[in-house]
Design an enzyme around this catalytic site. Sequence first.
Site, PDB file in Angstrom:
ATOM      1  N   ASP A 192       0.869  -1.185   0.000  1.00 51.43           N
ATOM      2  CA  ASP A 192       0.000   0.000   0.000  1.00 51.43           C
ATOM      3  C   ASP A 192       0.900   1.229   0.000  1.00 51.43           C
ATOM      4  O   ASP A 192       2.020   1.179   0.521  1.00 51.43           O
ATOM      5  CB  ASP A 192      -0.882  -0.001   1.263  1.00 51.43           C
ATOM      6  CG  ASP A 192      -2.111   0.887   1.100  1.00 51.43           C
ATOM      7  OD1 ASP A 192      -3.228   0.347   1.045  1.00 51.43           O
ATOM      8  OD2 ASP A 192      -1.955   2.135   1.017  1.00 51.43           O
TER       9      ASP A 192
ATOM     10  N   ASP B 206     -13.405  -8.646 -12.992  1.00 51.90           N
ATOM     11  CA  ASP B 206     -14.797  -8.231 -12.752  1.00 51.90           C
ATOM     12  C   ASP B 206     -15.044  -6.858 -13.366  1.00 51.90           C
ATOM     13  O   ASP B 206     -16.169  -6.425 -13.511  1.00 51.90           O
ATOM     14  CB  ASP B 206     -15.064  -8.181 -11.235  1.00 51.90           C
ATOM     15  CG  ASP B 206     -16.526  -7.860 -10.918  1.00 51.90           C
ATOM     16  OD1 ASP B 206     -17.406  -8.592 -11.413  1.00 51.90           O
ATOM     17  OD2 ASP B 206     -16.774  -6.870 -10.203  1.00 51.90           O
TER      18      ASP B 206
ATOM     19  N   GLU C 180     -16.677  -0.876 -20.325  1.00 55.23           N
ATOM     20  CA  GLU C 180     -17.729  -1.783 -19.835  1.00 55.23           C
ATOM     21  C   GLU C 180     -19.037  -1.510 -20.560  1.00 55.23           C
ATOM     22  O   GLU C 180     -19.436  -0.346 -20.659  1.00 55.23           O
ATOM     23  CB  GLU C 180     -17.905  -1.609 -18.328  1.00 55.23           C
ATOM     24  CG  GLU C 180     -16.672  -2.078 -17.577  1.00 55.23           C
ATOM     25  CD  GLU C 180     -16.803  -2.032 -16.047  1.00 55.23           C
ATOM     26  OE1 GLU C 180     -17.874  -1.657 -15.546  1.00 55.23           O
ATOM     27  OE2 GLU C 180     -15.826  -2.366 -15.381  1.00 55.23           O
TER      28      GLU C 180
ATOM     29  N   HIS D 194     -18.895  -6.861 -13.642  1.00 54.05           N
ATOM     30  CA  HIS D 194     -18.850  -5.845 -12.580  1.00 54.05           C
ATOM     31  C   HIS D 194     -19.915  -6.133 -11.503  1.00 54.05           C
ATOM     32  O   HIS D 194     -20.741  -5.278 -11.175  1.00 54.05           O
ATOM     33  CB  HIS D 194     -19.051  -4.437 -13.186  1.00 54.05           C
ATOM     34  CG  HIS D 194     -18.497  -3.344 -12.306  1.00 54.05           C
ATOM     35  ND1 HIS D 194     -17.955  -2.195 -12.808  1.00 54.05           N
ATOM     36  CD2 HIS D 194     -18.416  -3.225 -10.947  1.00 54.05           C
ATOM     37  CE1 HIS D 194     -17.564  -1.403 -11.817  1.00 54.05           C
ATOM     38  NE2 HIS D 194     -17.832  -2.025 -10.674  1.00 54.05           N
ATOM     39  N   ILE D 195     -19.850  -7.370 -10.973  1.00 57.40           N
ATOM     40  CA  ILE D 195     -20.864  -7.798  -9.997  1.00 57.40           C
ATOM     41  C   ILE D 195     -20.307  -7.927  -8.587  1.00 57.40           C
ATOM     42  O   ILE D 195     -20.976  -8.456  -7.698  1.00 57.40           O
ATOM     43  CB  ILE D 195     -21.508  -9.154 -10.392  1.00 57.40           C
ATOM     44  CG1 ILE D 195     -20.430 -10.222 -10.627  1.00 57.40           C
ATOM     45  CG2 ILE D 195     -22.410  -8.994 -11.600  1.00 57.40           C
ATOM     46  CD1 ILE D 195     -20.971 -11.634 -10.688  1.00 57.40           C
TER      47      ILE D 195
HETATM   48  P1  NAD Z   1     -10.088   1.963   0.290  1.00 57.29           P
HETATM   49  O1  NAD Z   1      -9.956   3.423   0.003  1.00 57.29           O
HETATM   50  O2  NAD Z   1     -10.586   1.541   1.622  1.00 57.29           O
HETATM   51  O3  NAD Z   1      -8.677   1.247   0.040  1.00 57.29           O
HETATM   52  C1  NAD Z   1      -7.850   1.534  -1.049  1.00 57.29           C
HETATM   53  C2  NAD Z   1      -6.403   1.359  -0.600  1.00 57.29           C
HETATM   54  O4  NAD Z   1      -5.567   1.565  -1.745  1.00 57.29           O
HETATM   55  C3  NAD Z   1      -5.968   2.366   0.474  1.00 57.29           C
HETATM   56  O5  NAD Z   1      -5.394   1.695   1.569  1.00 57.29           O
HETATM   57  C4  NAD Z   1      -4.968   3.245  -0.262  1.00 57.29           C
HETATM   58  O6  NAD Z   1      -3.947   3.727   0.584  1.00 57.29           O
HETATM   59  C5  NAD Z   1      -4.431   2.285  -1.299  1.00 57.29           C
HETATM   60  N1  NAD Z   1      -3.808   2.945  -2.442  1.00 57.29           N
HETATM   61  C6  NAD Z   1      -4.187   4.080  -3.067  1.00 57.29           C
HETATM   62  N2  NAD Z   1      -3.338   4.363  -4.083  1.00 57.29           N
HETATM   63  C7  NAD Z   1      -2.412   3.374  -4.095  1.00 57.29           C
HETATM   64  C8  NAD Z   1      -1.276   3.099  -4.903  1.00 57.29           C
HETATM   65  N3  NAD Z   1      -0.909   3.927  -5.892  1.00 57.29           N
HETATM   66  N4  NAD Z   1      -0.548   1.993  -4.624  1.00 57.29           N
HETATM   67  C9  NAD Z   1      -0.887   1.180  -3.586  1.00 57.29           C
HETATM   68  N5  NAD Z   1      -1.947   1.386  -2.791  1.00 57.29           N
HETATM   69  C10 NAD Z   1      -2.704   2.467  -3.041  1.00 57.29           C
HETATM   70  O7  NAD Z   1     -10.997   1.393  -0.894  1.00 57.29           O
HETATM   71  P2  NAD Z   1     -11.789   0.004  -0.913  1.00 57.29           P
HETATM   72  O8  NAD Z   1     -13.141   0.232  -0.338  1.00 57.29           O
HETATM   73  O9  NAD Z   1     -10.938  -1.061  -0.352  1.00 57.29           O
HETATM   74  O10 NAD Z   1     -11.988  -0.180  -2.490  1.00 57.29           O
HETATM   75  C11 NAD Z   1     -10.891  -0.509  -3.319  1.00 57.29           C
HETATM   76  C12 NAD Z   1     -11.291  -0.483  -4.785  1.00 57.29           C
HETATM   77  O11 NAD Z   1     -12.360  -1.388  -5.059  1.00 57.29           O
HETATM   78  C13 NAD Z   1     -11.786   0.875  -5.293  1.00 57.29           C
HETATM   79  O12 NAD Z   1     -11.191   1.088  -6.565  1.00 57.29           O
HETATM   80  C14 NAD Z   1     -13.246   0.683  -5.535  1.00 57.29           C
HETATM   81  O13 NAD Z   1     -13.708   1.517  -6.544  1.00 57.29           O
HETATM   82  C15 NAD Z   1     -13.286  -0.783  -5.946  1.00 57.29           C
HETATM   83  N6  NAD Z   1     -14.599  -1.417  -5.775  1.00 57.29           N
HETATM   84  C16 NAD Z   1     -15.088  -2.189  -6.803  1.00 57.29           C
HETATM   85  C17 NAD Z   1     -16.317  -2.795  -6.661  1.00 57.29           C
HETATM   86  C18 NAD Z   1     -16.889  -3.663  -7.766  1.00 57.29           C
HETATM   87  O14 NAD Z   1     -18.097  -3.767  -7.865  1.00 57.29           O
HETATM   88  N7  NAD Z   1     -16.080  -4.321  -8.581  1.00 57.29           N
HETATM   89  C19 NAD Z   1     -17.063  -2.615  -5.484  1.00 57.29           C
HETATM   90  C20 NAD Z   1     -16.524  -1.849  -4.456  1.00 57.29           C
HETATM   91  C21 NAD Z   1     -15.283  -1.253  -4.610  1.00 57.29           C
END
Ligand code: NAD
Length: 310
Positions: free
Chosen positions: A173, A259, A264, A282-283
């Site tokens: 991270d 996903d 998309e 994307h589910i």
């Molecule tokens: P979050 O903000 O809690 O966690 C993201 C983490 O990524 C943080 O700890 C941050 O410090 C880290 N980060 C940011 N930039 C970085 C980099 N350059 N290198 C390394 N680490 C980095 O977010 P989350 O709730 O865990 O969600 C994560 C991702 O999942 C988001 O992109 C969100 O859009 C995606 N998501 C997708 C779906 C889906 O339906 N597929 C659903 C929910 C969330």
Amino acid sequence: MQVEGRVIICDTIDDVGITILKKAGLIVNYKPDIESNELLSAVRECDVIVVRSRTKITKEVIDAAPNVKIIARVGVGLDNIDTDYAESKRIKVLNAAEAAMNAVSELVIGHMIALSRNIPKASDGIKNGKWLKKELVGGELRGKYLGIIGVGNIGRNLGRIAKCLRMNLIGYDIFPINQDYVREVGMIKTDLKTLLENSDFVSCHVPLTEKTRHLINSETLSYMKPTSFLINTSRGEIVDEQSLFVALTEKRIAGAALDVFEVEPPTNTELVNLPNIICSPHIAAQTKEAQELASNVIAEKVIQTLLTNR
Ligand code: NAD
């Protein structure tokens, strides 16, 4: 507590949030299929705009809504909202940060098992009259190294579940990973290259930013082991699909599960039709529980924000 205002909901959300908003006294205009050409006039009188991922809240939409105080996303990522512009106009941007973490984590586990046990091939074989018992010797998750890129809400939750499956965890991270969490799950904290070189499964959980766009590219894919699998449930643009296509075709990695896609629904049919990739539309957050929770959380946050700022 009663509160006044007009809310437009521009995408499909669970009923629970709509009921909460109405009960609080808000006038709710539920327009889940609204088209972008209708959006500019529809937001004109609104105090609150609620979206999921389909509707894009651009500078133009924000300028068309002079009364808007809150833009709320019934989900996690805010990349469909011009947050900088909204905040420059002192508009609050809200999301349901933790609502999807279990749903997404469980889909990742599902994809890891599907990849390592060849579930799609096994099922297709049976449907096509083939008994592929000898060919489909899989691998187990137990004892394997799971590399988590982005140890935030979802990454941490995934780590906890994977630990129960007796996997070993490697985390990367840009911000320091909570020390109590590291001790709890026994995570090895490292840099991106070391994570990629040592993981059997790599799962991406970073937000989409200029730094993370194409974080997985030909160079980073080249660090992965030929036996390893890549899973992306974060945002499509994190992975350079052309480089992934080459890595999968040349068997530089064993397989991938996506996903999310750069476009998309995906137009890259060459990639999605490869035998060593599994795709879902994307589910990851698309469970009844996650949708209900996100809708509930956003409704409560909208009401709280309106109450505090009146
Ligand atoms: P979050 O903000 O809690 O966690 C993201 C983490 O990524 C943080 O700890 C941050 O410090 C880290 N980060 C940011 N930039 C970085 C980099 N350059 N290198 C390394 N680490 C980095 O977010 P989350 O709730 O865990 O969600 C994560 C991702 O999942 C988001 O992109 C969100 O859009 C995606 N998501 C997708 C779906 C889906 O339906 N597929 C659903 C929910 C969330």
